[in-house]
Scaffold this active site. Structure first.
Site, PDB file in Angstrom:
ATOM      1  N   LEU A 179      -9.543   3.780   4.007  1.00  0.00           N
ATOM      2  CA  LEU A 179     -10.081   2.612   4.691  1.00  0.00           C
ATOM      3  C   LEU A 179     -11.559   2.498   4.347  1.00  0.00           C
ATOM      4  O   LEU A 179     -12.164   3.429   3.818  1.00  0.00           O
ATOM      5  CB  LEU A 179      -9.917   2.744   6.211  1.00  0.00           C
ATOM      6  CG  LEU A 179      -8.493   2.676   6.764  1.00  0.00           C
ATOM      7  CD1 LEU A 179      -8.520   2.845   8.276  1.00  0.00           C
ATOM      8  CD2 LEU A 179      -7.807   1.368   6.391  1.00  0.00           C
ATOM      9  N   ALA A 180     -12.144   1.348   4.675  1.00  0.00           N
ATOM     10  CA  ALA A 180     -13.554   1.135   4.352  1.00  0.00           C
ATOM     11  C   ALA A 180     -14.447   2.173   5.021  1.00  0.00           C
ATOM     12  O   ALA A 180     -15.450   2.610   4.456  1.00  0.00           O
ATOM     13  CB  ALA A 180     -13.984  -0.272   4.765  1.00  0.00           C
ATOM     14  N   GLU A 181     -14.110   2.576   6.256  1.00  0.00           N
ATOM     15  CA  GLU A 181     -14.959   3.510   7.001  1.00  0.00           C
ATOM     16  C   GLU A 181     -14.110   4.516   7.776  1.00  0.00           C
ATOM     17  O   GLU A 181     -13.092   4.167   8.364  1.00  0.00           O
ATOM     18  CB  GLU A 181     -15.845   2.769   8.018  1.00  0.00           C
ATOM     19  CG  GLU A 181     -16.762   1.732   7.429  1.00  0.00           C
ATOM     20  CD  GLU A 181     -18.085   2.279   6.944  1.00  0.00           C
ATOM     21  OE1 GLU A 181     -18.350   3.484   7.171  1.00  0.00           O
ATOM     22  OE2 GLU A 181     -18.845   1.504   6.352  1.00  0.00           O
ATOM     23  N   THR A 182     -14.573   5.766   7.754  1.00  0.00           N
ATOM     24  CA  THR A 182     -14.096   6.785   8.682  1.00  0.00           C
ATOM     25  C   THR A 182     -15.304   7.293   9.444  1.00  0.00           C
ATOM     26  O   THR A 182     -16.358   7.549   8.861  1.00  0.00           O
ATOM     27  CB  THR A 182     -13.400   7.938   7.950  1.00  0.00           C
ATOM     28  OG1 THR A 182     -12.200   7.460   7.335  1.00  0.00           O
ATOM     29  CG2 THR A 182     -13.041   9.066   8.908  1.00  0.00           C
TER      30      THR A 182
END
Length: 264
Positions: A44-47
């Site tokens: 995903l774009a961010e963790t």
């Protein structure tokens, strides 16, 4: 080692809307390469990772490529997990971060982020960015991100930047936010991140650290409704409070799982 992983859609009240983030609570920090590898695996774009430190949480945000200094939707997702899944009793969650102390005020499924304002200043557009755009902006500003101001919401919807051309430019932690006055919202935007695994970010809370003070002065109002017009769409309730901004929205949990790190 076994870790909990929460997949949360932020800045939406419906599944499959807003911006998804993975949230992983930790008791102590893992090595940075491991955090990056987990983020890549999540895809995903961010963790976002956090650990409890006294009465605060130390929070860090990662893309599959780099650590970020600030991320709005993942902070909202982390607050949602702390409140709804970890049963945090207070209504104000404090985070320590690379961008200083951050606050999230929780109310039902609504979360108000208290973030630093980043007023953009007039700038010039690099030729690579200009050449990638099918519609040229009316005005150009810069803070962490380039802020490109357009004539209308229709222009924002019609934008189709050339991803391949933009791969030639390195904006570090920044991106390109394109914005205009809205039809049914005060302002609208889209956000593009050259070189990132997710080229168009669905909903970008941190970009509103610049958009809120900009549009507050342009529209002469402190409270505004904003839409991010990605395919997933996002709704942000915005307030300009001087050197800080309030960005609020909803969040919903998509899944809860476990990560096994026995062989690292």
């Amino acid at each position: 080692m076994k870790l909990k992983k929460y997949h949360v859609d932020a800045f939406t009240n419906t599944l499959f809307g807003g911006n998804p983030a993975c949230v992983i609570p930790l008791n102590e920090w893992l090595a940075d390469p491991v955090l990056i590898d987990i983020t890549k695996e999540n895809n995903l774009a961010e963790t976002v990772f956090f650990i409890p430190v006294g009465d605060k949480f130390h929070i860090r945000w990662f893309t599959p490529e780099i650590e970020m200094d600030l991320c709005g939707h993942a902070t909202l997702a982390a607050a949602h997990v702390i409140k709804k899944h970890l049963n945090y009793k207070g209504n104000v969650i404090r985070f320590a971060s690379l961008s200083g102390e951050l606050f999230v005020v929780c109310s039902e499924d609504n979360y108000v982020l208290d973030f630093p304002a980043r007023m953009p200043v007039k700038s010039k557009l690099p030729s690579i960015i200009s050449a990638s755009l099918n519609i040229q902006p009316k005005e150009i500003y810069k803070a962490r991100d380039y802020v490109l101001v357009y004539e209308s919401e229709d222009d924002i919807l019609a934008l189709s930047p050339d991803k391949n051309k933009l791969e030639e430019i390195d904006l570090g932690q920044g991106g390109i936010v394109c914005t205009a006055k809205g039809k049914s919202a005060d302002f609208v935007s889209r956000f593009f991140t050259p070189g990132a695994s997710v080229f168009e970010d669905p909903v970008t809370g941190s970009a509103h650290c610049s958009l809120i003070p900009f549009w507050s002065r342009r529209l002469n109002k402190s409270e505004m409704l904003a839409y991010q017009l990605s395919a997933r769409k996002g709704v942000l309730f915005c307030k300009d409070i001087g050197e800080r901004v309030n960005i609020s929205g909803n969040a919903v949990t998509y899944s809860v799982g476990e990560i096994y790190l026995d062989n690292i």
